[in-house]
Design an enzyme around this catalytic site. Structure first.
Site, PDB file in Angstrom:
ATOM      1  N   CYS A 141       0.814  -1.305  -0.276  1.00  0.00           N
ATOM      2  CA  CYS A 141       0.001  -0.165   0.182  1.00  0.00           C
ATOM      3  C   CYS A 141       0.836   1.530  -0.302  1.00  0.00           C
ATOM      4  O   CYS A 141       0.785   2.366  -0.547  1.00  0.00           O
ATOM      5  CB  CYS A 141      -1.013   0.165   1.328  1.00  0.00           C
ATOM      6  N   HIS A 221      -1.299   5.292   7.121  1.00  0.00           N
ATOM      7  CA  HIS A 221      -0.108   5.280   7.384  1.00  0.00           C
ATOM      8  C   HIS A 221      -0.745   6.802   6.656  1.00  0.00           C
ATOM      9  O   HIS A 221      -1.386   7.808   5.860  1.00  0.00           O
ATOM     10  CB  HIS A 221       0.582   4.794   5.959  1.00  0.00           C
TER      11      HIS A 221
HETATM   12  N1  NDP Z   1      -4.411  -5.199   4.788  1.00  0.00           N
HETATM   13  C1  NDP Z   1      -3.258  -3.796   4.980  1.00  0.00           C
HETATM   14  O1  NDP Z   1      -3.346  -3.004   5.603  1.00  0.00           O
HETATM   15  C2  NDP Z   1      -2.503  -4.558   3.419  1.00  0.00           C
HETATM   16  C3  NDP Z   1      -2.245  -5.884   3.216  1.00  0.00           C
HETATM   17  N2  NDP Z   1      -1.764  -6.247   2.132  1.00  0.00           N
HETATM   18  C4  NDP Z   1      -0.609  -7.644   1.921  1.00  0.00           C
HETATM   19  O2  NDP Z   1      -1.740  -8.037   1.525  1.00  0.00           O
HETATM   20  C5  NDP Z   1      -1.455  -8.980   1.569  1.00  0.00           C
HETATM   21  C6  NDP Z   1      -3.032  -9.880   2.698  1.00  0.00           C
HETATM   22  O3  NDP Z   1      -3.359  -9.526   3.576  1.00  0.00           O
HETATM   23  P1  NDP Z   1      -4.985  -8.898   4.340  1.00  0.00           P
HETATM   24  O4  NDP Z   1      -6.344  -8.365   3.759  1.00  0.00           O
HETATM   25  O5  NDP Z   1      -4.180  -7.839   5.250  1.00  0.00           O
HETATM   26  O6  NDP Z   1      -4.556 -10.732   5.173  1.00  0.00           O
HETATM   27  P2  NDP Z   1      -5.914 -10.508   6.271  1.00  0.00           P
HETATM   28  O7  NDP Z   1      -5.320 -11.048   7.414  1.00  0.00           O
HETATM   29  O8  NDP Z   1      -6.857 -10.104   6.765  1.00  0.00           O
HETATM   30  O9  NDP Z   1      -6.935 -12.074   5.393  1.00  0.00           O
HETATM   31  C7  NDP Z   1      -5.920 -12.909   4.785  1.00  0.00           C
HETATM   32  C8  NDP Z   1      -6.913 -13.967   3.968  1.00  0.00           C
HETATM   33  O10 NDP Z   1      -6.271 -14.445   4.017  1.00  0.00           O
HETATM   34  C9  NDP Z   1      -7.276 -15.991   4.878  1.00  0.00           C
HETATM   35  N3  NDP Z   1      -5.789 -17.381   4.999  1.00  0.00           N
HETATM   36  C10 NDP Z   1      -5.204 -17.363   6.457  1.00  0.00           C
HETATM   37  N4  NDP Z   1      -3.996 -18.260   5.943  1.00  0.00           N
HETATM   38  C11 NDP Z   1      -4.502 -18.929   4.610  1.00  0.00           C
HETATM   39  C12 NDP Z   1      -4.168 -20.220   3.983  1.00  0.00           C
HETATM   40  N5  NDP Z   1      -2.968 -20.593   4.722  1.00  0.00           N
HETATM   41  N6  NDP Z   1      -4.153 -20.102   3.127  1.00  0.00           N
HETATM   42  C13 NDP Z   1      -5.886 -19.918   2.463  1.00  0.00           C
HETATM   43  N7  NDP Z   1      -6.225 -18.488   3.053  1.00  0.00           N
HETATM   44  C14 NDP Z   1      -5.510 -18.458   4.140  1.00  0.00           C
HETATM   45  C15 NDP Z   1      -7.877 -16.317   6.036  1.00  0.00           C
HETATM   46  O11 NDP Z   1      -8.647 -16.885   6.264  1.00  0.00           O
HETATM   47  P3  NDP Z   1      -8.914 -17.105   6.976  1.00  0.00           P
HETATM   48  O12 NDP Z   1      -9.188 -15.897   8.426  1.00  0.00           O
HETATM   49  O13 NDP Z   1     -11.051 -17.802   7.596  1.00  0.00           O
HETATM   50  O14 NDP Z   1      -8.053 -17.529   8.408  1.00  0.00           O
HETATM   51  C16 NDP Z   1      -8.265 -14.401   5.426  1.00  0.00           C
HETATM   52  O15 NDP Z   1      -9.180 -14.692   4.687  1.00  0.00           O
HETATM   53  C17 NDP Z   1      -0.488  -9.307   2.695  1.00  0.00           C
HETATM   54  O16 NDP Z   1       0.196  -9.492   1.953  1.00  0.00           O
HETATM   55  C18 NDP Z   1      -0.692  -7.719   3.152  1.00  0.00           C
HETATM   56  O17 NDP Z   1       0.298  -7.661   3.468  1.00  0.00           O
HETATM   57  C19 NDP Z   1      -1.357  -5.069   0.922  1.00  0.00           C
HETATM   58  C20 NDP Z   1      -1.423  -3.696   1.099  1.00  0.00           C
HETATM   59  C21 NDP Z   1      -2.091  -3.353   1.918  1.00  0.00           C
HETATM   60  O1  X15 Z   2       1.304  -3.281   3.117  1.00  0.00           O
HETATM   61  C1  X15 Z   2       1.028  -2.480   4.388  1.00  0.00           C
HETATM   62  O2  X15 Z   2       1.931  -1.475   4.216  1.00  0.00           O
HETATM   63  P1  X15 Z   2       3.498  -1.508   3.620  1.00  0.00           P
HETATM   64  O3  X15 Z   2       3.049  -1.243   2.615  1.00  0.00           O
HETATM   65  O4  X15 Z   2       4.177  -0.792   4.946  1.00  0.00           O
HETATM   66  O5  X15 Z   2       4.552  -3.067   3.703  1.00  0.00           O
HETATM   67  C2  X15 Z   2      -0.159  -3.033   4.999  1.00  0.00           C
HETATM   68  O6  X15 Z   2      -0.920  -1.932   5.666  1.00  0.00           O
HETATM   69  C3  X15 Z   2       0.170  -4.195   5.171  1.00  0.00           C
HETATM   70  O7  X15 Z   2       0.759  -3.662   6.485  1.00  0.00           O
HETATM   71  P2  X15 Z   2       1.450  -5.067   7.445  1.00  0.00           P
HETATM   72  O8  X15 Z   2       2.675  -5.650   7.431  1.00  0.00           O
HETATM   73  O9  X15 Z   2       1.639  -4.105   9.393  1.00  0.00           O
HETATM   74  O10 X15 Z   2      -0.111  -5.869   8.226  1.00  0.00           O
END
Ligand code: NDP
Ligand code: X15
Length: 337
Positions: A141, A221
């Site tokens: 992000c 952020h």
């Molecule tokens: N949150 C943020 O601010 C941002 C995140 N990202 C990136 O996006 C990606 C996802 O992050 P985010 O959405 O925050 O993560 P979350 O933890 O919110 O969601 C992850 C999802 O994956 C599922 N999951 C967990 N383990 C497994 C597995 N082994 N196999 C299949 N599904 C699984 C979970 O399901 P269940 O709950 O049912 O286990 C949940 O639905 C990461 O790479 C992160 O760095 C990028 C930009 C911003």
């Molecule tokens: O992509 C993100 O941050 P980043 O650009 O600082 O890696 C998301 O906010 C996920 O960050 P987290 O690894 O603190 O959950």
């Protein structure tokens, strides 16, 4: 033309938003989402009409919770043209063999290392590189927010160097496990943070270094940017340039905090108060001693979501022109309104 079949593997903060954004497009459809736990997010996915796929070992728990399962995650992948992997960082890479075996294209998120695949993606800066590609990583992000600002500045004025300090939100609003509650945490202590090197995966020629601090907030952020440009320009020139970009929003109206931006999103009636654009504080844009300074806020839960839609369009060869794809995505999602 048949719609591109998209599977969303991992339905958390990013996955649920990507699924909803894909569902709004007329050239692609969601054929399923995956969950491992039958929690409230799975209940909402069912209410929204998404087919839910789960690991074989989770089937019994879903049955007990009264949630209908369409099949296993492997079966979902078999049915898809492309998978958007939104599983937690460092888990996504473990799914690569699964995608390769199924012969399906895949997109990873910024929590994965740049080594997960050869192409890192930002819709404005390098859409062409992903055209027809099998594997792409949409950068994190913060990196997405940096690319959106640096790319047009570099095109118009040339960028000599970028120095950025990032105040990172500690956890997402629904996250009950992550801290700190009362500290500012160097993230990491050793410089640079991953963001500067990550920008270079998309624009290798940019001289950039970054530092990041984790703060006890969930909203957004915040970036403090200092950029030396190769050509002279005024603060008004930069504001006009940012105003013209499809995914930058100039923030004014007396707003001086991330909390008020989120309230603005709520007042705009945006789904989940998402601010998909980089939010540049208009009055912060200034030139001092020939160098550009400004603040921008990044809504971590949503800014990468339209980028995933554009990555699908590029990889599936649905549109060659990045600006046309961006416009189509923005229109369907209500970005820029
Ligand atoms: N949150 C943020 O601010 C941002 C995140 N990202 C990136 O996006 C990606 C996802 O992050 P985010 O959405 O925050 O993560 P979350 O933890 O919110 O969601 C992850 C999802 O994956 C599922 N999951 C967990 N383990 C497994 C597995 N082994 N196999 C299949 N599904 C699984 C979970 O399901 P269940 O709950 O049912 O286990 C949940 O639905 C990461 O790479 C992160 O760095 C990028 C930009 C911003
Ligand atoms: O992509 C993100 O941050 P980043 O650009 O600082 O890696 C998301 O906010 C996920 O960050 P987290 O690894 O603190 O959950």
């Amino acid at each position: 033309m048949a719609k591109v079949k998209v599977a969303v593997n991992g339905y958390g903060t990013i996955g649920k938003r990507v699924a909803d954004a894909v569902a709004l497009q007329d050239d692609m459809e969601v054929i399923g989402i995956s969950k491992t736990k039958p929690n409230f997010e799975a209940q909402v996915a069912a209410l929204k009409g998404y087919d839910i796929y789960v690991p074989e070992t989770s089937k019994e728990a879903f049955a007990k919770a009264g949630l209908k399962v369409a099949g296993t995650i492997e079966e979902m992948i078999e049915k898809a043209d492309i998978v958007v992997d939104c599983t937690p960082g460092k888990i996504g890479v473990t799914n690569k063999a699964l995608y390769e075996k199924a012969g399906v294209k895949a997109i990873w998120q910024g929590g994965e290392s740049k080594d997960v695949c050869p192409i890192s993606f930002n819709a404005e800066a390098n859409y062409d590189q992903a055209y027809g590609a099998d594997f792409v990583r949409v950068v994190s992000c913060n990196t997405t927010g940096l690319c959106r600002a640096i790319f047009p500045l570099d095109q118009k004025y040339g960028v000599e160097k970028v120095r950025v300090t990032i105040v990172r939100r500690a956890g997402d609003p629904g996250d009950i496990k992550t801290g700190p509650i009362d500290a500012l945490v160097l993230d990491p202590v050793k410089l640079p943070s991953h963001h500067g090197p990550d920008v270079k995966t998309i624009m290798p020629h940019i001289n950039i270094t970054s530092a990041a601090i984790k703060a006890p907030t969930t909203f957004m952020h915040l970036h403090v940017l200092n950029i030396k440009l190769k050509k002279d320009c005024t603060a008004d020139d930069v504001k006009k340039l940012f105003q013209s970009r499809p995914r930058i929003k100039l923030i004014d109206g007396g707003i001086s905090s991330t909390a008020e931006i989120i309230e603005f999103g709520r007042d705009l009636g945006r789904s989940r108060n998402d601010m998909w654009e980089s939010c540049v504080f208009k009055d912060s844009v200034s030139i001092d001693d020939g160098e550009l300074y400004f603040f921008q806020a990044i809504h971590q839960e949503s800014d990468v979501v339209p980028e995933n839609v554009d990555a699908i369009r590029s990889m599936m060869k649905l549109e060659m022109d990045n600006l046309k794809s961006i416009e189509k995505t923005n229109k369907a999602m209500g970005i820029g309104l």
